[in-house]
Design an enzyme around this catalytic site. Structure first.
Site, PDB file in Angstrom:
ATOM      1  N   ASP A 142       0.829  -1.207   0.000  1.00 62.36           N
ATOM      2  CA  ASP A 142       0.000   0.000   0.000  1.00 62.36           C
ATOM      3  C   ASP A 142       0.862   1.255   0.000  1.00 62.36           C
ATOM      4  O   ASP A 142       2.003   1.238   0.484  1.00 62.36           O
ATOM      5  CB  ASP A 142      -0.896   0.033   1.251  1.00 62.36           C
ATOM      6  CG  ASP A 142      -1.919  -1.085   1.258  1.00 62.36           C
ATOM      7  OD1 ASP A 142      -2.182  -1.648   0.188  1.00 62.36           O
ATOM      8  OD2 ASP A 142      -2.444  -1.384   2.345  1.00 62.36           O
ATOM      9  N   ASN A 143       0.286   2.337  -0.491  1.00 59.72           N
ATOM     10  CA  ASN A 143       0.974   3.635  -0.526  1.00 59.72           C
ATOM     11  C   ASN A 143       1.649   3.986   0.811  1.00 59.72           C
ATOM     12  O   ASN A 143       2.844   4.306   0.828  1.00 59.72           O
ATOM     13  CB  ASN A 143      -0.064   4.711  -0.926  1.00 59.72           C
ATOM     14  CG  ASN A 143       0.536   6.076  -1.123  1.00 59.72           C
ATOM     15  OD1 ASN A 143       1.411   6.504  -0.366  1.00 59.72           O
ATOM     16  ND2 ASN A 143       0.080   6.792  -2.126  1.00 59.72           N
TER      17      ASN A 143
END
Length: 292
Positions: A142-143
Site C-alpha cells: 500500500d501507498n
C-alpha cells in the site's frame, strides 16, 4: 492504444503429435519456460507477443501437429518516464531484485511518482534474452506501507514469482504498531475478507504506554494475501494499526506503522532459498521512544 511491440524471439516450440484437440490457451503455458500460467499466456497473446506459424496468435486458435509457436520479448513503442527516486536495493541479479519501498508512494498505477517508475533509475538492465522492457513489481505494498518489495526483471522470473505468490510460497513478515495491549503473546486471526478465507498469525514483540495510552509492537505473518488484509484483521479485533485512519485508528499519527520487514522465497532461476530482512524503521523507533 498499445504502447508495446514484439521484440526478439525468446522461445520457439515445434508442436509434436497430440493425443487430442486442444486450443492454444490451454496448451501454450505448458510448453514455454517463460510462461507458467494461463493468465500469463493470455496477457502475452493480448499484447501480440505470441505467433503461430508466423502470424499473431489468438486464444481461440486450435493447435495441430507440425505448427510452430514463437514467443517474443516485449518492447516499448515509447520510452517509459523515469521517476528519479533513490531506492535502497537489497538484492539484484539478472533475474530479479528486492528493494526497500519507502512510505508515501504507490507501488504502481496511473501516476508518475510510483515505485515502478523509479526502478529503471535504480536497477541495472538484465542481459537475459527474455528481459522485460522495464523492471516490474510482482506484488504490491500500500501507498503508506514501507518495506521489502520483489521485482521481476525477466518474463520467466515474473511468471515464476507470480506462481509462488499464487501458491503462498513467498513467506512474508510484517512489523506493526497497534493500539492496545494483548492478553496472550500470539494467536491467529481468521476472518473472511470480501467473502474469501484469510488468516494472519501474530506475535507480540513489545507492549508499552505513551501518556497512559497502550500500544503493542507486533510481528505479523499473513497466510493469505487479500487487499489490506493486515489492516482489516487488526481493526476487526479491536487493535487498529497506528496511523490507519481508513480502518479506525484514533491515534494522532500521520504515518501508518506497518512495514514489510522480511521475505523468504526460492530464486526463480537457481531455485536457491533466499532470505531478506530489514532493520526496524526509524519511524517505529521514534514512536516507541516516546514511551521512555
Amino acid at each position: 492504444m498499445q504502447n508495446f511491440k514484439p521484440g526478439n524471439c525468446i522461445e520457439s516450440h515445434h508442436v509434436l503429435a497430440l493425443g487430442k484437440q486442444i486450443r492454444l490457451q490451454d496448451y501454450g503455458f505448458t510448453v514455454f519456460v517463460s510462461i507458467k500460467t494461463k493468465s500469463a499466456l493470455k496477457k502475452a497473446i493480448k499484447k501480440g507477443l505470441l505467433f503461430l506459424d508466423g502470424r499473431v496468435a489468438e486464444t481461440s486458435d486450435w493447435i495441430e501437429e507440425g505448427q510452430v509457436l514463437e514467443l517474443f520479448a516485449e518492447e516499448l513503442l515509447h520510452k517509459k518516464k523515469i521517476f528519479p527516486l533513490q531506492l535502497k536495493v537489497i538484492f539484484e541479479d539478472d533475474s530479479m531484485a528486492v528493494v526497500n519501498k519507502p512510505e508515501g508512494y504507490p507501488t504502481n498505477g496511473n501516476y508518475f511518482k510510483t515505485i515502478e517508475n523509479a526502478l529503471t533509475y535504480n536497477l541495472k538492465t538484465s542481459s537475459e534474452r527474455d528481459k522485460l522492457p522495464y523492471p516490474q513489481p510482482v506484488h504490491r505494498l500500500d501507498n503508506p506501507t514501507s518495506g521489502l518489495l520483489i521485482i521481476a526483471k525477466t518474463l520467466s522470473s515474473k511468471s515464476y514469482l507470480s506462481v509462488l505468490f499464487e501458491h503462498n510460497k513467498v513467506h512474508k513478515i510484517y512489523l506493526a504498531i497497534v493500539e492496545g495491549h494483548f492478553d496472550g503473546l500470539s494467536d491467529i486471526i481468521s476472518l473472511d475478507i470480501d467473502g474469501k478465507q484469510s488468516s494472519t498469525n501474530y506475535s507480540v514483540e513489545k507492549m508499552f504506554k505513551i501518556s497512559q495510552e497502550k500500544f503493542s509492537l507486533l510481528s505479523l505473518k499473513p497466510s493469505s494475501g487479500r487487499t489490506h488484509q493486515l489492516r482489516i484483521h487488526l481493526s476487526k479485533i479491536g487493535h487498529p494499526i497506528v496511523g490507519d485512519k481508513t480502518y479506525g485508528s484514533l491515534t494522532l499519527s500521520n504515518k501508518l506503522m506497518l512495514h514489510a520487514s522480511s521475505l523468504e522465497l526460492r530464486h526463480p532461476k537457481t531455485d536457491k532459498s533466499l532470505s531478506f530482512e530489514t532493520e526496524v524503521p526509524h519511524k517505529f523507533v521514534k514512536f516507541i521512544n516516546r514511551s521512555l
